[in-house]
Scaffold this active site. Structure first.
Site, PDB file in Angstrom:
ATOM      1  N   ASP A  19       0.833  -1.211   0.000  1.00 27.83           N
ATOM      2  CA  ASP A  19       0.000   0.000   0.000  1.00 27.83           C
ATOM      3  C   ASP A  19       0.866   1.259   0.000  1.00 27.83           C
ATOM      4  OD1 ASP A  19      -2.346   1.424  -0.011  1.00 27.83           O
ATOM      5  OD2 ASP A  19      -2.752   1.164   2.137  1.00 27.83           O
ATOM      6  N   HIS A  36       2.332   3.355  -9.050  1.00 32.14           N
ATOM      7  CA  HIS A  36       2.102   1.918  -9.278  1.00 32.14           C
ATOM      8  C   HIS A  36       3.260   1.299 -10.055  1.00 32.14           C
ATOM      9  CE1 HIS A  36      -1.712   2.254  -7.438  1.00 32.14           C
ATOM     10  NE2 HIS A  36      -2.306   2.921  -8.418  1.00 32.14           N
ATOM     11  N   LEU A 130      10.715 -20.703  -5.390  1.00 29.64           N
ATOM     12  CA  LEU A 130       9.865 -19.727  -4.690  1.00 29.64           C
ATOM     13  C   LEU A 130       8.449 -19.828  -5.236  1.00 29.64           C
ATOM     14  CD1 LEU A 130       9.674 -17.228  -2.740  1.00 29.64           C
ATOM     15  CD2 LEU A 130      10.046 -15.800  -4.757  1.00 29.64           C
TER      16      LEU A 130
HETATM   17  C1  IPE Z   1      -5.444  -2.711  -0.166  1.00 23.77           C
HETATM   18  O1  IPE Z   1      -5.112  -1.380  -0.316  1.00 23.77           O
HETATM   19  C2  IPE Z   1      -5.425  -3.408  -1.497  1.00 23.77           C
HETATM   20  C3  IPE Z   1      -4.122  -3.498  -2.141  1.00 23.77           C
HETATM   21  C4  IPE Z   1      -2.972  -3.152  -1.646  1.00 23.77           C
HETATM   22  C5  IPE Z   1      -4.159  -4.074  -3.466  1.00 23.77           C
HETATM   23  P1  IPE Z   1      -6.219  -0.247  -0.457  1.00 23.77           P
HETATM   24  O2  IPE Z   1      -5.473   1.040  -0.565  1.00 23.77           O
HETATM   25  O3  IPE Z   1      -7.161  -0.574  -1.543  1.00 23.77           O
HETATM   26  O4  IPE Z   1      -6.993  -0.363   0.938  1.00 23.77           O
HETATM   27  P2  IPE Z   1      -7.878   0.693   1.730  1.00 23.77           P
HETATM   28  O5  IPE Z   1      -8.952   1.180   0.796  1.00 23.77           O
HETATM   29  O6  IPE Z   1      -6.967   1.809   2.141  1.00 23.77           O
HETATM   30  O7  IPE Z   1      -8.398  -0.046   2.911  1.00 23.77           O
HETATM   31  C1  IPE Z   2      -1.563   0.245  -3.291  1.00 21.48           C
HETATM   32  O1  IPE Z   2      -1.343   1.603  -3.362  1.00 21.48           O
HETATM   33  C2  IPE Z   2      -1.764  -0.384  -4.628  1.00 21.48           C
HETATM   34  C3  IPE Z   2      -3.159  -0.730  -4.936  1.00 21.48           C
HETATM   35  C4  IPE Z   2      -4.170  -0.674  -4.106  1.00 21.48           C
HETATM   36  C5  IPE Z   2      -3.435  -1.185  -6.280  1.00 21.48           C
HETATM   37  P1  IPE Z   2      -2.546   2.637  -3.334  1.00 21.48           P
HETATM   38  O2  IPE Z   2      -2.913   2.951  -4.749  1.00 21.48           O
HETATM   39  O3  IPE Z   2      -3.661   2.171  -2.495  1.00 21.48           O
HETATM   40  O4  IPE Z   2      -1.836   3.905  -2.683  1.00 21.48           O
HETATM   41  P2  IPE Z   2      -2.481   4.919  -1.650  1.00 21.48           P
HETATM   42  O5  IPE Z   2      -3.000   4.112  -0.515  1.00 21.48           O
HETATM   43  O6  IPE Z   2      -3.574   5.640  -2.371  1.00 21.48           O
HETATM   44  O7  IPE Z   2      -1.348   5.797  -1.272  1.00 21.48           O
HETATM   45 MG    MG Z   3      -4.085   2.376  -0.531  1.00 19.92          MG
END
Ligand code: IPE
Ligand code: IPE
Ligand code: MG
Length: 241
Positions: A19, A36, A130
């Protein structure tokens, strides 16, 4: 049910909620997709570090069942990034002995993506160094729901007695059938929630949360977290020693 041994010769199963890509990009005034892309490079580096760190299974949360709520641009960008990564890394996966699998509901994904996923799973299935699992359109509740439906179908078809339904029968119908439960879940970016990740499988999993945004998460930090994890006492309900 007997608790599973954790530190088997097989190595650890670490699952990661990657995240913070969006915030990492926003802090630099860049579009979220840049985050990303950096996140994908980081994922590759972390996966490569696993075997030397005693990790035999790594599961990465790439896209949740709730992530469709994002803009079309971001959703399409994430899906095509995933496709590019699979195509680009296929040769490296073979060379490094990585078996790649996916969990999550594939039905809503486009046919090209589904074929690509099937192809990489098939071509890497003999690899044993792995085990990499990518959670794509994955939600823990959705996964349990689909497993419950599969159980119901078997009962309706007369091939399964309701009394025969136990943990093993349900687990066998989850996307993770055949994979060990995670020993450790790591979440980056400072959020301290599970966000629908591996709900059934993480009943006795340890958690580590770090404020580091995913694109900044280094193998050194990963290694430090694993060292801390190894010093924890896992009891699985038994009395403390
Ligand atoms: C969780 O992250 C999903 C992934 C890392 C793919 P999110 O950014 O979607 O989660 P919330 O919305 O903050 O809980
Ligand atoms: C995690 O990073 C990746 C996915 C959920 C695909 P985020 O896109 O949720 O990044 P933040 O949480 O908005 O910073
Ligand atoms: Mg996120």
């Amino acid at each position: 049910m007997a608790a599973k041994d954790t530190d088997t010769a097989e190595g650890l199963h670490v699952a990661i909620i990657m995240d913070g890509n969006g915030r990492w990009a926003s802090q630099r005034g860049w579009p979220r997709l840049f985050g990303h892309r950096r996140g994908a490079e980081r994922a590759k580096q972390i996966v490569e570090a696993c075997p030397d760190l005693g990790v035999s299974h790594v599961t990465l949360y790439a896209f949740s069942t709730e992530n469709w709520k994002r803009s079309t641009e971001e959703v399409i960008g994430l899906m095509s990034l995933m496709g590019r990564v699979i195509r680009r890394e296929a040769v490296t996966l073979q060379a490094e002995g990585v078996r790649m699998r996916f969990i999550g509901d594939r039905a809503p994904l486009d046919a090209r993506m589904r074929n690509l996923m099937k192809w990489i799973e098939r071509t890497s299935q003999e690899n044993t160094r792995l085990n990499l699992t990518v959670a794509l359109n994955y939600g823990g509740r959705d996964e349990i729901l689909r497993a419950a439906r599969a159980l119901a179908q078997d009962v309706a078809a007369g091939t399964l007695a309701p009394e025969a339904i136990d943990e093993a029968q349900l687990a066998a119908r989850l996307d993770t059938a055949g994979l060990p439960d995670p020993d450790l879940v790591i979440r980056t970016s400072g959020e301290t929630r599970v966000s629908n990740f591996l709900l059934w499988q993480s009943a006795y999993t340890e958690y580590e949360f770090t404020p580091t945004l995913w694109p900044d998460f280094t193998p050194e930090e990963f290694s430090g977290i694993l060292d801390r994890f190894r010093s924890r006492e896992r009891r699985f309900g038994k009395a403390s020693t």
